[in-house]
Motif scaffolding. Structure first.
Motif, PDB file in Angstrom:
ATOM      1  N   LYS A  77     -43.382 -84.029  -2.552  1.00 23.39           N
ATOM      2  CA  LYS A  77     -42.030 -84.190  -2.016  1.00 23.39           C
ATOM      3  C   LYS A  77     -41.092 -83.123  -2.576  1.00 23.39           C
ATOM      4  O   LYS A  77     -40.229 -82.605  -1.869  1.00 23.39           O
ATOM      5  CB  LYS A  77     -41.488 -85.588  -2.332  1.00 23.39           C
ATOM      6  CG  LYS A  77     -42.114 -86.694  -1.506  1.00 23.39           C
ATOM      7  CD  LYS A  77     -41.436 -88.027  -1.772  1.00 23.39           C
ATOM      8  CE  LYS A  77     -41.999 -89.111  -0.856  1.00 23.39           C
ATOM      9  NZ  LYS A  77     -41.335 -90.427  -1.095  1.00 23.39           N
ATOM     10  N   GLN A  78     -41.252 -82.791  -3.869  1.00 26.27           N
ATOM     11  CA  GLN A  78     -40.410 -81.770  -4.479  1.00 26.27           C
ATOM     12  C   GLN A  78     -40.686 -80.395  -3.886  1.00 26.27           C
ATOM     13  O   GLN A  78     -39.760 -79.616  -3.634  1.00 26.27           O
ATOM     14  CB  GLN A  78     -40.638 -81.735  -6.001  1.00 26.27           C
ATOM     15  CG  GLN A  78     -39.748 -80.746  -6.740  1.00 26.27           C
ATOM     16  CD  GLN A  78     -38.267 -81.003  -6.503  1.00 26.27           C
ATOM     17  OE1 GLN A  78     -37.766 -82.095  -6.731  1.00 26.27           O
ATOM     18  NE2 GLN A  78     -37.550 -79.981  -6.036  1.00 26.27           N
ATOM     19  N   VAL A  79     -41.970 -80.107  -3.652  1.00 25.65           N
ATOM     20  CA  VAL A  79     -42.340 -78.835  -3.027  1.00 25.65           C
ATOM     21  C   VAL A  79     -41.773 -78.769  -1.606  1.00 25.65           C
ATOM     22  O   VAL A  79     -41.223 -77.748  -1.186  1.00 25.65           O
ATOM     23  CB  VAL A  79     -43.878 -78.658  -3.002  1.00 25.65           C
ATOM     24  CG1 VAL A  79     -44.261 -77.438  -2.173  1.00 25.65           C
ATOM     25  CG2 VAL A  79     -44.418 -78.525  -4.420  1.00 25.65           C
ATOM     26  N   LEU A  80     -41.893 -79.882  -0.856  1.00 30.51           N
ATOM     27  CA  LEU A  80     -41.358 -79.939   0.492  1.00 30.51           C
ATOM     28  C   LEU A  80     -39.843 -79.751   0.480  1.00 30.51           C
ATOM     29  O   LEU A  80     -39.289 -78.995   1.289  1.00 30.51           O
ATOM     30  CB  LEU A  80     -41.707 -81.284   1.134  1.00 30.51           C
ATOM     31  CG  LEU A  80     -41.092 -81.553   2.520  1.00 30.51           C
ATOM     32  CD1 LEU A  80     -41.586 -80.526   3.535  1.00 30.51           C
ATOM     33  CD2 LEU A  80     -41.413 -82.972   2.976  1.00 30.51           C
ATOM     34  N   SER A  81     -39.185 -80.418  -0.459  1.00 31.25           N
ATOM     35  CA  SER A  81     -37.727 -80.304  -0.580  1.00 31.25           C
ATOM     36  C   SER A  81     -37.317 -78.865  -0.848  1.00 31.25           C
ATOM     37  O   SER A  81     -36.411 -78.336  -0.189  1.00 31.25           O
ATOM     38  CB  SER A  81     -37.227 -81.206  -1.718  1.00 31.25           C
ATOM     39  OG  SER A  81     -35.885 -80.912  -2.036  1.00 31.25           O
ATOM     40  N   SER A  82     -37.980 -78.211  -1.794  1.00 30.02           N
ATOM     41  CA  SER A  82     -37.647 -76.826  -2.140  1.00 30.02           C
ATOM     42  C   SER A  82     -37.869 -75.898  -0.954  1.00 30.02           C
ATOM     43  O   SER A  82     -37.060 -75.001  -0.692  1.00 30.02           O
ATOM     44  CB  SER A  82     -38.492 -76.368  -3.335  1.00 30.02           C
ATOM     45  OG  SER A  82     -38.218 -77.148  -4.482  1.00 30.02           O
ATOM     46  N   ALA A  83     -38.970 -76.127  -0.218  1.00 30.20           N
ATOM     47  CA  ALA A  83     -39.275 -75.285   0.945  1.00 30.20           C
ATOM     48  C   ALA A  83     -38.212 -75.446   2.030  1.00 30.20           C
ATOM     49  O   ALA A  83     -37.777 -74.461   2.636  1.00 30.20           O
ATOM     50  CB  ALA A  83     -40.656 -75.644   1.499  1.00 30.20           C
ATOM     51  N   LEU A  84     -37.782 -76.675   2.273  1.00 31.27           N
ATOM     52  CA  LEU A  84     -36.778 -76.931   3.302  1.00 31.27           C
ATOM     53  C   LEU A  84     -35.427 -76.326   2.924  1.00 31.27           C
ATOM     54  O   LEU A  84     -34.743 -75.719   3.759  1.00 31.27           O
ATOM     55  CB  LEU A  84     -36.633 -78.439   3.533  1.00 31.27           C
ATOM     56  CG  LEU A  84     -37.844 -79.146   4.166  1.00 31.27           C
ATOM     57  CD1 LEU A  84     -37.586 -80.639   4.245  1.00 31.27           C
ATOM     58  CD2 LEU A  84     -38.145 -78.577   5.540  1.00 31.27           C
ATOM     59  N   LEU A  85     -35.039 -76.494   1.662  1.00 37.21           N
ATOM     60  CA  LEU A  85     -33.745 -75.966   1.210  1.00 37.21           C
ATOM     61  C   LEU A  85     -33.740 -74.440   1.193  1.00 37.21           C
ATOM     62  O   LEU A  85     -32.734 -73.815   1.524  1.00 37.21           O
ATOM     63  CB  LEU A  85     -33.415 -76.519  -0.179  1.00 37.21           C
ATOM     64  CG  LEU A  85     -33.142 -78.024  -0.240  1.00 37.21           C
ATOM     65  CD1 LEU A  85     -32.972 -78.481  -1.685  1.00 37.21           C
ATOM     66  CD2 LEU A  85     -31.905 -78.378   0.575  1.00 37.21           C
ATOM     67  N   LEU A  86     -34.860 -73.842   0.811  1.00 38.51           N
ATOM     68  CA  LEU A  86     -34.945 -72.382   0.821  1.00 38.51           C
ATOM     69  C   LEU A  86     -34.906 -71.857   2.256  1.00 38.51           C
ATOM     70  O   LEU A  86     -34.281 -70.820   2.530  1.00 38.51           O
ATOM     71  CB  LEU A  86     -36.228 -71.919   0.126  1.00 38.51           C
ATOM     72  CG  LEU A  86     -36.379 -70.402  -0.074  1.00 38.51           C
ATOM     73  CD1 LEU A  86     -35.227 -69.865  -0.924  1.00 38.51           C
ATOM     74  CD2 LEU A  86     -37.717 -70.077  -0.729  1.00 38.51           C
ATOM     75  N   THR A  87     -35.546 -72.578   3.175  1.00 36.67           N
ATOM     76  CA  THR A  87     -35.494 -72.197   4.585  1.00 36.67           C
ATOM     77  C   THR A  87     -34.058 -72.258   5.106  1.00 36.67           C
ATOM     78  O   THR A  87     -33.611 -71.373   5.844  1.00 36.67           O
ATOM     79  CB  THR A  87     -36.397 -73.118   5.430  1.00 36.67           C
ATOM     80  OG1 THR A  87     -37.737 -73.051   4.945  1.00 36.67           O
ATOM     81  CG2 THR A  87     -36.375 -72.696   6.898  1.00 36.67           C
ATOM     82  N   ALA A  88     -33.335 -73.305   4.712  1.00 38.72           N
ATOM     83  CA  ALA A  88     -31.923 -73.426   5.100  1.00 38.72           C
ATOM     84  C   ALA A  88     -31.117 -72.246   4.561  1.00 38.72           C
ATOM     85  O   ALA A  88     -30.264 -71.687   5.269  1.00 38.72           O
ATOM     86  CB  ALA A  88     -31.342 -74.739   4.582  1.00 38.72           C
ATOM     87  N   ALA A  89     -31.400 -71.845   3.318  1.00 40.95           N
ATOM     88  CA  ALA A  89     -30.691 -70.710   2.715  1.00 40.95           C
ATOM     89  C   ALA A  89     -30.973 -69.420   3.480  1.00 40.95           C
ATOM     90  O   ALA A  89     -30.074 -68.594   3.677  1.00 40.95           O
ATOM     91  CB  ALA A  89     -31.097 -70.560   1.248  1.00 40.95           C
ATOM     92  N   ILE A  90     -32.221 -69.237   3.913  1.00 39.97           N
ATOM     93  CA  ILE A  90     -32.581 -68.048   4.694  1.00 39.97           C
ATOM     94  C   ILE A  90     -31.817 -68.036   6.017  1.00 39.97           C
ATOM     95  O   ILE A  90     -31.257 -67.012   6.424  1.00 39.97           O
ATOM     96  CB  ILE A  90     -34.102 -68.010   4.950  1.00 39.97           C
ATOM     97  CG1 ILE A  90     -34.861 -67.838   3.622  1.00 39.97           C
ATOM     98  CG2 ILE A  90     -34.460 -66.875   5.910  1.00 39.97           C
ATOM     99  CD1 ILE A  90     -36.367 -67.986   3.757  1.00 39.97           C
ATOM    100  N   ILE A  91     -31.789 -69.182   6.684  1.00 43.44           N
ATOM    101  CA  ILE A  91     -31.075 -69.297   7.960  1.00 43.44           C
ATOM    102  C   ILE A  91     -29.599 -68.980   7.772  1.00 43.44           C
ATOM    103  O   ILE A  91     -29.001 -68.215   8.542  1.00 43.44           O
ATOM    104  CB  ILE A  91     -31.255 -70.705   8.551  1.00 43.44           C
ATOM    105  CG1 ILE A  91     -32.715 -70.918   8.973  1.00 43.44           C
ATOM    106  CG2 ILE A  91     -30.319 -70.923   9.740  1.00 43.44           C
ATOM    107  CD1 ILE A  91     -33.029 -72.340   9.400  1.00 43.44           C
ATOM    108  N   TRP A  92     -28.973 -69.565   6.756  1.00 47.75           N
ATOM    109  CA  TRP A  92     -27.543 -69.346   6.506  1.00 47.75           C
ATOM    110  C   TRP A  92     -27.268 -67.894   6.107  1.00 47.75           C
ATOM    111  O   TRP A  92     -26.250 -67.329   6.487  1.00 47.75           O
ATOM    112  CB  TRP A  92     -27.066 -70.290   5.413  1.00 47.75           C
ATOM    113  CG  TRP A  92     -27.018 -71.726   5.841  1.00 47.75           C
ATOM    114  CD1 TRP A  92     -26.846 -72.198   7.106  1.00 47.75           C
ATOM    115  CD2 TRP A  92     -27.144 -72.868   4.992  1.00 47.75           C
ATOM    116  NE1 TRP A  92     -26.858 -73.572   7.107  1.00 47.75           N
ATOM    117  CE2 TRP A  92     -27.038 -74.010   5.833  1.00 47.75           C
ATOM    118  CE3 TRP A  92     -27.341 -73.047   3.628  1.00 47.75           C
ATOM    119  CZ2 TRP A  92     -27.121 -75.307   5.332  1.00 47.75           C
ATOM    120  CZ3 TRP A  92     -27.424 -74.335   3.130  1.00 47.75           C
ATOM    121  CH2 TRP A  92     -27.315 -75.449   3.975  1.00 47.75           C
TER     122      TRP A  92
END
Length: 311
Positions: free
Chosen positions: A4-19
């Motif tokens: 879950k932590q790995v998934l969370s980090s991946a999702l948040l980093l993806t959001a940062a890339i998009i932004w």
């Protein structure tokens, strides 16, 4: 828990890339579509795009999309209007500031890092709400000033872009907007609040657009790709990834740091897509400001644990 932590980090980093890449889209639009027009279209589409997201998240929670309690509906509308007004001020200052950078300037790099300073302004403005910012924020402020010098003032005040000043004010406005969201986020549905504040931003921007601008339909149609990116990806997808990522995040500080990486991707996006390479002093300024952003988000518990170990 580890997955879950790995998934969370991946999702948040993806959001940062998009932004981060959204700054590239904003810069590409700045020459052809005026600021109020950009944010009218972007915000209204984002508001509509978040409605199904709200419906799904409410369904998962076993709740209807519409609030049953009239008091809850009233609170949601009030929160949406207050946060929407501040979001309108913030995003229009940002778009206007980006449009003021001259051709060839690394606008994405400057605007990305200067906007990210809201992370430092939030705890500083929190002083007015009797929230003590802590030592890490003090260190971050000093580093941010040094980084600001290298990024904007290394060659003297004559090298300071007008866009830098406007985007810095935009960061302050974003800090106030975040404090407004923080005031209501525990009392209303987060996705519905976001959709409503985008709706308010879109309506207010449309009024300002009709007063101060003359929408150019061919220019708007020509800029459909960056407009859709800002509306769907940056606002809709990015916000959804943030919600899911933070839901599974076990470390709030790590989550904040990952999301603040948008400033790094703003620079990379400018280099890759616009071929706007910052000068050496601007790279140094970006690095120092990134350190300031990360330090500002470190929890005070780290300092307390360090003191306990030394004693």
């Amino acid at each position: 828990m580890r997955k879950k932590q790995v998934l969370s980090s991946a999702l948040l980093l993806t959001a940062a890339i998009i932004w981060g890449f959204a700054f590239v889209a904003q810069e590409k639009l700045s020459d052809t579509v005026p600021p109020f027009t950009v944010n009218t279209i972007r915000s209204l589409i984002a508001s509509v795009a978040l409605i199904p997201v709200a419906a799904v998240t409410r369904h998962i929670k076993g709740k209807p999309l519409r609030e049953d309690n009239p008091a809850d509906r009233k609170k949601l509308i009030k929160a949406g209007m207050i946060c929407g007004v501040m979001l309108c001020v913030s995003v229009n200052l940002q778009q206007f500031g980006i449009s003021l950078y001259p051709a060839g300037a690394p606008a994405s790099a400057h605007s990305g890092f200067l906007t990210a300073l809201y992370i430092i302004f939030v705890p500083l403005f929190g002083l007015f709400l009797h929230k003590k910012p802590g030592l890490f924020v003090g260190i971050a402020v000093v580093l941010a000033v040094i980084g600001l010098y290298f990024l904007c003032l290394y060659d003297g005040f004559g090298a300071l872009y007008t866009g830098d000043i406007v985007v810095l004010i935009c960061a302050m406005a974003f800090a106030v907007q975040i404090l407004c969201v923080d005031r209501y986020i525990g009392e209303v549905d987060g996705v519905k609040l976001s959709s409503l504040q985008f709706l308010v931003t879109g309506i207010l921007s449309a009024i300002l657009m009709l007063i101060f601008e003359k929408p150019d339909i061919p220019a708007i149609l020509a800029g459909w790709a960056p407009l859709l990116y800002l509306s769907i990806c940056s606002s809709g997808v990015g916000y959804t990834l943030q919600i899911i990522g933070q839901q599974y995040a076990s470390n709030p500080s790590l989550a904040s740091i990952l999301m603040s990486m948008e400033s790094v991707f703003a620079v990379l996006g400018g280099v890759i897509f616009l071929h706007a390479v910052p000068k050496p002093n601007e790279w140094i300024g970006c690095g120092i400001m990134l350190a300031a952003i990360i330090i500002a988000q470190l929890p005070q518990e780290l300092l307390k644990r360090s003191v306990r170990k030394e004693s």
